[in-house]
Scaffold this motif. Structure first.
Motif, PDB file in Angstrom:
ATOM      1  N   THR A   1     -22.389  37.427  -8.064  1.00 24.51           N
ATOM      2  CA  THR A   1     -23.438  36.453  -8.371  1.00 24.51           C
ATOM      3  C   THR A   1     -23.294  35.191  -7.526  1.00 24.51           C
ATOM      4  O   THR A   1     -22.184  34.829  -7.096  1.00 24.51           O
ATOM      5  CB  THR A   1     -23.387  36.041  -9.856  1.00 24.51           C
ATOM      6  OG1 THR A   1     -22.180  35.306 -10.106  1.00 24.51           O
ATOM      7  CG2 THR A   1     -23.453  37.268 -10.763  1.00 24.51           C
ATOM      8  N   GLN A   2     -24.411  34.515  -7.341  1.00 27.16           N
ATOM      9  CA  GLN A   2     -24.414  33.227  -6.651  1.00 27.16           C
ATOM     10  C   GLN A   2     -23.536  32.219  -7.403  1.00 27.16           C
ATOM     11  O   GLN A   2     -22.737  31.503  -6.796  1.00 27.16           O
ATOM     12  CB  GLN A   2     -25.853  32.695  -6.571  1.00 27.16           C
ATOM     13  CG  GLN A   2     -26.001  31.366  -5.857  1.00 27.16           C
ATOM     14  CD  GLN A   2     -26.097  31.500  -4.356  1.00 27.16           C
ATOM     15  OE1 GLN A   2     -26.396  32.580  -3.844  1.00 27.16           O
ATOM     16  NE2 GLN A   2     -25.876  30.424  -3.639  1.00 27.16           N
ATOM     17  N   GLU A   3     -23.677  32.199  -8.693  1.00 29.28           N
ATOM     18  CA  GLU A   3     -22.900  31.276  -9.510  1.00 29.28           C
ATOM     19  C   GLU A   3     -21.404  31.521  -9.344  1.00 29.28           C
ATOM     20  O   GLU A   3     -20.612  30.572  -9.250  1.00 29.28           O
ATOM     21  CB  GLU A   3     -23.294  31.425 -10.981  1.00 29.28           C
ATOM     22  CG  GLU A   3     -22.522  30.510 -11.919  1.00 29.28           C
ATOM     23  CD  GLU A   3     -22.847  30.762 -13.379  1.00 29.28           C
ATOM     24  OE1 GLU A   3     -22.392  29.977 -14.230  1.00 29.28           O
ATOM     25  OE2 GLU A   3     -23.544  31.761 -13.667  1.00 29.28           O
ATOM     26  N   GLY A   4     -21.010  32.782  -9.303  1.00 25.89           N
ATOM     27  CA  GLY A   4     -19.601  33.103  -9.158  1.00 25.89           C
ATOM     28  C   GLY A   4     -19.035  32.636  -7.833  1.00 25.89           C
ATOM     29  O   GLY A   4     -17.917  32.107  -7.768  1.00 25.89           O
ATOM     30  N   LEU A   5     -19.797  32.800  -6.750  1.00 24.16           N
ATOM     31  CA  LEU A   5     -19.331  32.373  -5.435  1.00 24.16           C
ATOM     32  C   LEU A   5     -19.243  30.851  -5.351  1.00 24.16           C
ATOM     33  O   LEU A   5     -18.303  30.307  -4.763  1.00 24.16           O
ATOM     34  CB  LEU A   5     -20.256  32.910  -4.347  1.00 24.16           C
ATOM     35  CG  LEU A   5     -20.285  34.435  -4.175  1.00 24.16           C
ATOM     36  CD1 LEU A   5     -21.219  34.816  -3.041  1.00 24.16           C
ATOM     37  CD2 LEU A   5     -18.899  34.991  -3.916  1.00 24.16           C
TER      38      LEU A   5
ATOM     39  N   ASP B   1     -27.997  29.499   2.504  1.00 20.95           N
ATOM     40  CA  ASP B   1     -28.111  28.071   2.814  1.00 20.95           C
ATOM     41  C   ASP B   1     -27.435  27.223   1.735  1.00 20.95           C
ATOM     42  O   ASP B   1     -26.754  26.238   2.036  1.00 20.95           O
ATOM     43  CB  ASP B   1     -29.582  27.670   2.931  1.00 20.95           C
ATOM     44  CG  ASP B   1     -30.242  28.223   4.183  1.00 20.95           C
ATOM     45  OD1 ASP B   1     -29.503  28.583   5.123  1.00 20.95           O
ATOM     46  OD2 ASP B   1     -31.481  28.295   4.234  1.00 20.95           O
ATOM     47  N   ARG B   2     -27.627  27.615   0.489  1.00 21.31           N
ATOM     48  CA  ARG B   2     -27.016  26.870  -0.611  1.00 21.31           C
ATOM     49  C   ARG B   2     -25.494  26.981  -0.578  1.00 21.31           C
ATOM     50  O   ARG B   2     -24.781  25.990  -0.803  1.00 21.31           O
ATOM     51  CB  ARG B   2     -27.557  27.396  -1.938  1.00 21.31           C
ATOM     52  CG  ARG B   2     -27.083  26.631  -3.157  1.00 21.31           C
ATOM     53  CD  ARG B   2     -27.901  27.045  -4.371  1.00 21.31           C
ATOM     54  NE  ARG B   2     -27.217  26.703  -5.604  1.00 21.31           N
ATOM     55  CZ  ARG B   2     -27.714  26.892  -6.813  1.00 21.31           C
ATOM     56  NH1 ARG B   2     -28.924  27.439  -6.953  1.00 21.31           N
ATOM     57  NH2 ARG B   2     -27.040  26.549  -7.890  1.00 21.31           N
ATOM     58  N   LEU B   3     -24.987  28.172  -0.276  1.00 21.98           N
ATOM     59  CA  LEU B   3     -23.540  28.335  -0.148  1.00 21.98           C
ATOM     60  C   LEU B   3     -23.000  27.514   1.020  1.00 21.98           C
ATOM     61  O   LEU B   3     -21.920  26.929   0.924  1.00 21.98           O
ATOM     62  CB  LEU B   3     -23.197  29.810   0.039  1.00 21.98           C
ATOM     63  CG  LEU B   3     -23.312  30.700  -1.201  1.00 21.98           C
ATOM     64  CD1 LEU B   3     -23.153  32.165  -0.819  1.00 21.98           C
ATOM     65  CD2 LEU B   3     -22.276  30.315  -2.255  1.00 21.98           C
ATOM     66  N   ALA B   4     -23.757  27.471   2.114  1.00 26.16           N
ATOM     67  CA  ALA B   4     -23.332  26.680   3.276  1.00 26.16           C
ATOM     68  C   ALA B   4     -23.240  25.202   2.918  1.00 26.16           C
ATOM     69  O   ALA B   4     -22.280  24.518   3.294  1.00 26.16           O
ATOM     70  CB  ALA B   4     -24.298  26.884   4.434  1.00 26.16           C
ATOM     71  N   ARG B   5     -24.226  24.698   2.189  1.00 22.39           N
ATOM     72  CA  ARG B   5     -24.201  23.284   1.788  1.00 22.39           C
ATOM     73  C   ARG B   5     -23.031  23.001   0.850  1.00 22.39           C
ATOM     74  O   ARG B   5     -22.366  21.967   0.959  1.00 22.39           O
ATOM     75  CB  ARG B   5     -25.527  22.904   1.118  1.00 22.39           C
ATOM     76  CG  ARG B   5     -26.717  22.843   2.069  1.00 22.39           C
ATOM     77  CD  ARG B   5     -27.912  22.173   1.428  1.00 22.39           C
ATOM     78  NE  ARG B   5     -28.393  22.884   0.246  1.00 22.39           N
ATOM     79  CZ  ARG B   5     -29.292  23.869   0.282  1.00 22.39           C
ATOM     80  NH1 ARG B   5     -29.810  24.250   1.454  1.00 22.39           N
ATOM     81  NH2 ARG B   5     -29.687  24.459  -0.824  1.00 22.39           N
TER      82      ARG B   5
ATOM     83  N   VAL C   1     -22.735  35.532   8.630  1.00 26.62           N
ATOM     84  CA  VAL C   1     -21.636  34.574   8.734  1.00 26.62           C
ATOM     85  C   VAL C   1     -22.119  33.292   9.400  1.00 26.62           C
ATOM     86  O   VAL C   1     -21.806  32.179   8.949  1.00 26.62           O
ATOM     87  CB  VAL C   1     -20.452  35.179   9.509  1.00 26.62           C
ATOM     88  CG1 VAL C   1     -19.356  34.128   9.729  1.00 26.62           C
ATOM     89  CG2 VAL C   1     -19.881  36.380   8.763  1.00 26.62           C
ATOM     90  N   ARG C   2     -22.881  33.439  10.452  1.00 24.62           N
ATOM     91  CA  ARG C   2     -23.447  32.262  11.123  1.00 24.62           C
ATOM     92  C   ARG C   2     -24.319  31.451  10.162  1.00 24.62           C
ATOM     93  O   ARG C   2     -24.200  30.221  10.073  1.00 24.62           O
ATOM     94  CB  ARG C   2     -24.287  32.716  12.322  1.00 24.62           C
ATOM     95  CG  ARG C   2     -25.006  31.599  13.070  1.00 24.62           C
ATOM     96  CD  ARG C   2     -26.154  32.162  13.884  1.00 24.62           C
ATOM     97  NE  ARG C   2     -27.177  32.783  13.019  1.00 24.62           N
ATOM     98  CZ  ARG C   2     -28.131  33.606  13.457  1.00 24.62           C
ATOM     99  NH1 ARG C   2     -28.179  33.942  14.744  1.00 24.62           N
ATOM    100  NH2 ARG C   2     -29.015  34.107  12.613  1.00 24.62           N
ATOM    101  N   ASP C   3     -25.177  32.139   9.410  1.00 22.23           N
ATOM    102  CA  ASP C   3     -26.142  31.451   8.544  1.00 22.23           C
ATOM    103  C   ASP C   3     -25.471  30.762   7.363  1.00 22.23           C
ATOM    104  O   ASP C   3     -26.021  29.800   6.815  1.00 22.23           O
ATOM    105  CB  ASP C   3     -27.192  32.440   8.038  1.00 22.23           C
ATOM    106  CG  ASP C   3     -28.101  32.946   9.151  1.00 22.23           C
ATOM    107  OD1 ASP C   3     -28.080  32.342  10.247  1.00 22.23           O
ATOM    108  OD2 ASP C   3     -28.811  33.945   8.927  1.00 22.23           O
TER     109      ASP C   3
END
Length: 294
Positions: A16-20, A48-52, A95-97
């Motif tokens: 999940t996004q939340e878990g990451l 994008d959200r994980l990158a931020r 990975v880049r994104d």
């Protein structure tokens, strides 16, 4: 610059996004400066959200993966090889994104226990696929590191010497080795000698105990490992990796035979690992300085 990192599977199964995002936060709280994610499918996560989040926390992301059999670039089936190349290209872009700086793992074959010997044709296909992927990765600003793993997870690269031959065959200096003490203690006659032999071709290093649990509770001679890393002047990322059925991805559990709890609580495991690795690094550097003065 050497950074100490941790695998996200210490914190979350990664579905999940939340878990990451929570894994990023917990890694930062424990003083880790990089985190390793398993392969991220762009359609399932907000990259994008994980990158931020990564930037806000100052925790660098790296990604590792293994290929499935139907995308095995070490196959002699041209369709499987083509599908594998496409998957690797997609992974480089992901990975880049996400703002990541490396793609590692079992990129050169399927992540499985094979029932056959590797072939010369399969080796050649894999070398070509990795050489092509390395060109894409270099343009994307992503390091490409090939994880050398034990005989039950690939039939192609089980030792650092095999890995060195493989990256030499690619003819691309952007390809480096990803060594892992858990795998090395099964396959290498001498872990320290393998580290010294690979030298500056090591691009990423996994610290994992022989039983996948707490560092120091297994059979690995950690002083010799850290002495060798200090001797070669290793200055790239070091990542703690530990798996337990307490927190695990189902696919990884099957591929890596994670059948039991090697630990049940993530936080003390992560705190102990950081303390252990920092201590062993410091001790190795002191021994190195003493030897130089002697």
């Amino acid at each position: 610059m050497r950074r100490l990192g941790i695998h996200s599977f210490v914190w979350t199964g990664g579905q999940t996004q939340e878990g990451l995002e929570r894994a990023l936060e917990q890694s930062a709280e424990h003083g880790y400066r990089c985190i390793e994610f398993a392969y991220l499918r762009p359609e399932l996560f907000d990259l994008d959200r994980l990158a931020r989040k990564s930037q806000d926390l100052d925790v660098q992301i790296g990604v590792t993966m293994g290929l499935p059999l139907d995308k095995d670039v070490s196959s002699e089936d041209p369709d499987a090889v083509a599908a594998g190349k496409a998957m690797l290209a997609d992974a480089v872009r992901a990975v880049r994104d996400i703002g990541g700086d490396k793609l590692g793992g079992i990129l050169y074959s399927a992540h499985t226990k094979y029932n056959r010997q590797p072939t010369a044709g399969g080796w050649a296909n894999s070398v070509q696929a990795i050489a092509e992927t390395a060109e894409l990765a270099e343009k994307a600003g992503v390091d490409l590191v090939l994880e050398v793993v034990n005989r039950f997870e690939t039939n192609l690269l089980n030792t650092a010497a095999q890995g060195m031959k493989f990256i030499a065959d690619t003819g691309n200096d952007h390809v480096r080795l990803h060594l892992d003490t858990f795998h090395m203690q099964m396959e290498e006659a001498n872990l320290a000698a393998a580290i010294r032999m690979a030298g500056d071709k090591i691009g990423y290093f996994h610290i994992g105990e022989s039983n996948r649990g707490y560092l120091g509770d297994g059979t690995i001679d950690w002083d010799r490992v850290f002495d060798a890393l200090a001797e070669i002047g290793y200055d790239r990322d070091v990542v703690f990796e530990s798996f337990s059925t307490a927190v695990v991805d189902e696919g990884l559990s099957l591929a890596c035979a994670i059948w039991r709890d090697t630990w049940t609580d993530s936080a003390p495991l992560a705190a102990h690992a950081k303390q252990f690795i920092d201590l062993k690094w410091a001790e190795a550097l002191r021994r190195q300085a003493t030897n130089r003065r002697a």
